[in-house]
Design a protein around this motif. Structure first.
Motif, PDB file in Angstrom:
ATOM      1  N   GLU A 604       0.895  -1.296   0.034  1.00 32.10           N
ATOM      2  CA  GLU A 604       0.072   0.046   0.017  1.00 32.10           C
ATOM      3  C   GLU A 604       0.873   1.173  -0.065  1.00 32.10           C
ATOM      4  OE1 GLU A 604      -3.464   2.564   0.227  1.00 32.10           O
ATOM      5  OE2 GLU A 604      -3.007   0.506  -0.450  1.00 32.10           O
ATOM      6  N   ILE A 605       1.972   1.164   0.847  1.00 28.61           N
ATOM      7  CA  ILE A 605       2.913   2.479   0.770  1.00 28.61           C
ATOM      8  C   ILE A 605       3.429   2.733  -0.470  1.00 28.61           C
ATOM      9  CG2 ILE A 605       4.933   3.231   1.930  1.00 28.61           C
ATOM     10  CD1 ILE A 605       4.159   1.653   4.206  1.00 28.61           C
ATOM     11  N   ASP A 606       3.965   1.404  -1.120  1.00 29.64           N
ATOM     12  CA  ASP A 606       4.532   1.547  -2.464  1.00 29.64           C
ATOM     13  C   ASP A 606       3.710   2.239  -3.346  1.00 29.64           C
ATOM     14  OD1 ASP A 606       6.361   1.209  -4.478  1.00 29.64           O
ATOM     15  OD2 ASP A 606       6.318  -0.768  -4.546  1.00 29.64           O
ATOM     16  N   ARG A 607       2.381   1.759  -3.412  1.00 30.34           N
ATOM     17  CA  ARG A 607       1.225   2.135  -4.403  1.00 30.34           C
ATOM     18  C   ARG A 607       1.020   3.953  -4.013  1.00 30.34           C
ATOM     19  NH1 ARG A 607      -1.176  -2.914  -3.908  1.00 30.34           N
ATOM     20  NH2 ARG A 607      -2.233  -2.186  -1.984  1.00 30.34           N
ATOM     21  N   LYS A 608       1.056   4.125  -2.722  1.00 33.59           N
ATOM     22  CA  LYS A 608       0.772   5.678  -2.520  1.00 33.59           C
ATOM     23  C   LYS A 608       1.811   6.558  -2.925  1.00 33.59           C
ATOM     24  CE  LYS A 608      -2.068   5.576   1.445  1.00 33.59           C
ATOM     25  NZ  LYS A 608      -2.433   5.936   2.756  1.00 33.59           N
ATOM     26  N   ARG A 613       3.930  10.186  -7.514  1.00 30.61           N
ATOM     27  CA  ARG A 613       4.986  10.670  -8.437  1.00 30.61           C
ATOM     28  C   ARG A 613       4.209  10.480  -9.754  1.00 30.61           C
ATOM     29  NH1 ARG A 613       8.663   6.754  -5.074  1.00 30.61           N
ATOM     30  NH2 ARG A 613      10.159   8.412  -4.375  1.00 30.61           N
ATOM     31  N   GLY A 614       2.990  10.404  -9.805  1.00 34.23           N
ATOM     32  CA  GLY A 614       2.341  10.355 -11.037  1.00 34.23           C
ATOM     33  C   GLY A 614       2.431   9.192 -12.001  1.00 34.23           C
ATOM     34  N   GLN A 615       2.677   8.112 -11.127  1.00 32.73           N
ATOM     35  CA  GLN A 615       2.814   6.857 -12.084  1.00 32.73           C
ATOM     36  C   GLN A 615       1.429   6.033 -11.979  1.00 32.73           C
ATOM     37  OE1 GLN A 615       6.181   4.424 -10.562  1.00 32.73           O
ATOM     38  NE2 GLN A 615       7.389   6.267 -10.322  1.00 32.73           N
ATOM     39  N   ALA A 616       0.992   5.245 -12.855  1.00 30.85           N
ATOM     40  CA  ALA A 616      -0.291   4.577 -12.832  1.00 30.85           C
ATOM     41  C   ALA A 616      -0.226   3.557 -11.697  1.00 30.85           C
ATOM     42  CB  ALA A 616      -0.090   3.558 -14.219  1.00 30.85           C
ATOM     43  N   VAL A 617      -1.597   3.753 -10.882  1.00 28.38           N
ATOM     44  CA  VAL A 617      -2.099   2.780  -9.969  1.00 28.38           C
ATOM     45  C   VAL A 617      -3.215   2.197 -10.168  1.00 28.38           C
ATOM     46  CG1 VAL A 617      -2.581   2.746  -7.229  1.00 28.38           C
ATOM     47  CG2 VAL A 617      -0.746   4.580  -8.416  1.00 28.38           C
ATOM     48  N   PRO A 618      -3.159   0.781 -10.074  1.00 27.40           N
ATOM     49  CA  PRO A 618      -4.846   0.098 -10.070  1.00 27.40           C
ATOM     50  C   PRO A 618      -5.629   0.773  -9.261  1.00 27.40           C
ATOM     51  CG  PRO A 618      -2.898  -1.291  -9.672  1.00 27.40           C
ATOM     52  CD  PRO A 618      -2.252  -0.024  -9.551  1.00 27.40           C
TER      53      PRO A 618
END
Length: 644
Positions: A604-608, A613-618
């Protein structure tokens, strides 16, 4: 009619008395087992009649038991080779063919009870010849209890190695010791349990003693010492190419494997396994080697004249342990000393040697990294891969030393900052300075994103225990907690926190939360991680900076694990001569413990971070944190944690 009944009773009584005086049949233990032994369904993967051809290596030890020239048998064996069956077959033979009293010693009384219930009782139940001689356990005054079973001509007594009263009285013809290396050093205050047991055999010209154990630690293994007194035999298999006999050892096994990642966990798949003959270097597969002729070959045959045969066996010849399963255990143990020792002892059948293969200060200095600089020229504080920060603080009379450690997936860590705040832990000014450099501070990534320390552990040991408790309570919203360290390899690394009283100048000021840390477990964890040499899982990164210089690494490597047999708990951590400053090790230990107890979801921390950073997140990657409702209105410990 009455006289006939009396005669029958008299004959029955005489028959029972004479049963123990009947000379044994001319059988070996192997022959007895093949004729009478039935493996129980609850204790064997292959229930039914005993077949020695499934474990041909047991024929030597079993037949040695009925050799009149052999008084003592030593068997060092890995797991899953049937060493317990050797003991059971010997017991069955004694009861049925050559009765005498047996003392069967286990590491503890609990072990003795479990072995009796799970192994001895089913064997007696399923072997008709034994069932006739040992009374049913439910009959009144049967002489068949969990720890004692009577039969014509003898008594089987099971006990733990600490029970001096069971070891030092009454003559005993047969002594069997199970898992010898796990025994107590002394039976109460009476001395070595094995010597006490052996002393009970003095009056028997035909006494037999059996020692069986999985090997443990080199230089501290009782079974190793006993093995060296005997014939020192190894089970060797014939190479199908050159015809020479060699012991199949871990060093002769070759394999290829693939690494995969499943749910952020490493998994391994073995793709190829082969055996290389140490004599001719020819290659054979597992099935071939397990079918090859094999035999026991002694290194010290002269010991036979002294009546001692000793055997050493690993799991590579077992029909129940595949080479693939052993290799997988090895791969999964890499990076953990405790797990690797289990593999060496129970699979490789080797003694574990504390080789002292820790990195030295120079090699750790050489592997330091340049974390890089930001676009504005400032050094990067947080390398990519860091997801969580924790801190460990060590208290001294005139200063407080700290380290901030970054944590990523798979136990990978980064040294972020090692620092010192001068001042007494009892002064408020010292803690205000700690707030500035540690508790209130943000650390930056290359792109400007920031993290704060999620949890800090502060040592309350020393002369300022109450002051540390008070200052930590004041900073509980900053996730600052006091800790107390305890020695002992058997103590868990972390445990749930406890509320402790705060008393300053004899005034009760309330309570605070205290975590208790098993510091020895933490030190072993750190040394295991330092031994990992490839960046990735469990690897320790350090920056190329002055705060991570030679003094830091001298402190980090200031202690090593030594064995002191005179102590009740013989494995202890001691300072290495010339390495008196161990604050770096303590700070790293506390920071690692803080990470262990921290509620966290690294995915979850990695996704946040990626989302920031504006990277795609599911779409389903950022679930809302549930809100905990505390109806009492008071604060729970969990209320002071955020999600990262």
């Amino acid at each position: 009619m009455t006289s006939r009944l009396a005669a029958r009773r008299l004959n029955s009584a005489i028959a029972k008395a004479l049963a123990g005086l009947k000379p044994p049949d001319d059988l070996t233990v192997t022959q007895w087992a093949e004729r009478n032994r039935r493996l129980s369904s609850e204790a064997s993967a292959e229930p039914g009649p005993w077949r020695t051809n499934r474990t041909p290596y047991l024929r030597g030890p079993m037949d040695a038991f009925t050799d009149p020239k052999v008084r003592r048998i030593v068997m060092v064996a890995a797991s899953q080779v049937g060493k317990s069956e050797f003991e059971l077959n010997a017991i069955g033979y004694i009861i049925d063919e050559d009765p005498g009293s047996i003392l069967f010693i286990h590491p503890t009384t609990i072990d003795a009870k479990e072995f009796s219930k799970l192994r001895v009782a089913p064997m007696i139940r399923d072997c008709p010849t034994l069932r006739k001689k040992v009374a049913a356990p439910k009959s009144r005054d049967s002489g068949n209890t969990v720890l004692q079973k009577t039969y014509p001509g003898g008594i089987l007594t099971l006990c733990g190695s600490t029970e001096a009263h069971a070891l030092a009285s009454k003559p005993i013809r047969y002594v069997i010791g199970d898992e010898r290396d796990r025994w107590a050093v002394s039976a109460g205050n009476e001395g070595d349990p094995w010597e006490l047991a052996m002393a009970r055999q003095t009056t028997f010209y035909n006494a037999k003693a059996v020692e069986v154990s999985t090997p443990t630690v080199k230089g501290a293994s009782a079974i190793e010492s006993s093995y060296r007194e005997g014939t020192m035999e190894r089970w060797k298999s014939q190479c199908p190419h050159c015809g020479e006999y060699h012991e199949i050892q871990w060093g002769n096994i070759r394999y290829e494997h693939e690494e995969n990642e499943v749910n952020k966990q490493k998994t391994f798949k073995i793709t190829k396994i082969w055996y290389v003959c140490p004599g001719c270097a020819a290659v054979s597969d597992e099935a071939t080697m397990k079918r090859q002729p094999a035999r026991w070959e002694p290194d010290n045959p002269a010991a036979y004249a002294n009546g001692i045969r000793s055997f050493w066996l690993n799991a590579f010849v077992s029909q129940w342990a595949s080479w693939e399963s052993i290799i997988l255990k090895y791969l999964n143990a890499i990076g953990s000393t405790r797990k690797m020792q289990v593999v060496y002892n129970t699979c490789f059948g080797q003694l574990w040697e504390d080789r002292g293969e820790l990195e030295d200060e120079d090699s750790l200095m050489e592997r330091r990294e340049d974390y890089g600089v930001c676009e504005d020229g400032r050094p990067i504080e947080l390398p990519d891969g860091v997801l969580v920060l924790t801190a460990g603080v060590d208290t001294q009379d005139n200063r407080m030393e700290y380290e901030v450690v970054g944590h990523g997936h798979f136990g990978e860590t980064w040294g972020i900052e090692k620092g010192i705040v001068m001042g007494s832990p009892g002064d408020a000014e010292t803690w205000i300075k700690l707030d500035e450099v540690l508790f209130d501070r943000y650390f930056r990534f290359r792109d400007g994103l920031r993290l704060r320390v999620s949890l800090s552990f502060v040592d309350e040991g020393g002369h300022f225990t109450q002051d540390v408790r008070l200052r930590c309570r004041e900073r509980i919203r900053k996730k600052v907690f006091c800790i107390k360290g305890f020695d002992g390899m058997d103590r868990p690394y972390t445990a749930p926190p406890k509320q402790m009283k705060i008393v300053v100048d004899e005034r009760y000021l309330g309570t605070c939360w205290q975590y208790q840390i098993g510091v020895d477990s933490g030190k072993q964890l750190i040394m295991d991680r330092l031994s990992v040499k490839t960046p990735g899982s469990k690897y320790c990164h350090f920056p190329r900076r002055d705060d991570y210089g030679s003094a830091y690494f001298a402190g980090l490597l200031s202690e090593h694990l030594v064995h002191d047999p005179a102590r009740k708990k013989p494995w202890i951590w001691k300072k290495i001569p010339g390495h008196e400053r161990n604050e770096a090790l303590d700070c790293r230990n506390y920071a690692m413990a803080a990470f262990k107890v921290l509620p966290k979801n690294l995915d979850e921390i990695d996704r946040k971070l990626k989302a920031a950073r504006g990277q795609a997140v599911p779409a389903d990657a950022a679930p809302q944190k549930p809100v905990s409702v505390n109806r009492s209105g008071t604060k729970k410990l969990s209320d002071f944690y955020d999600d990262w």
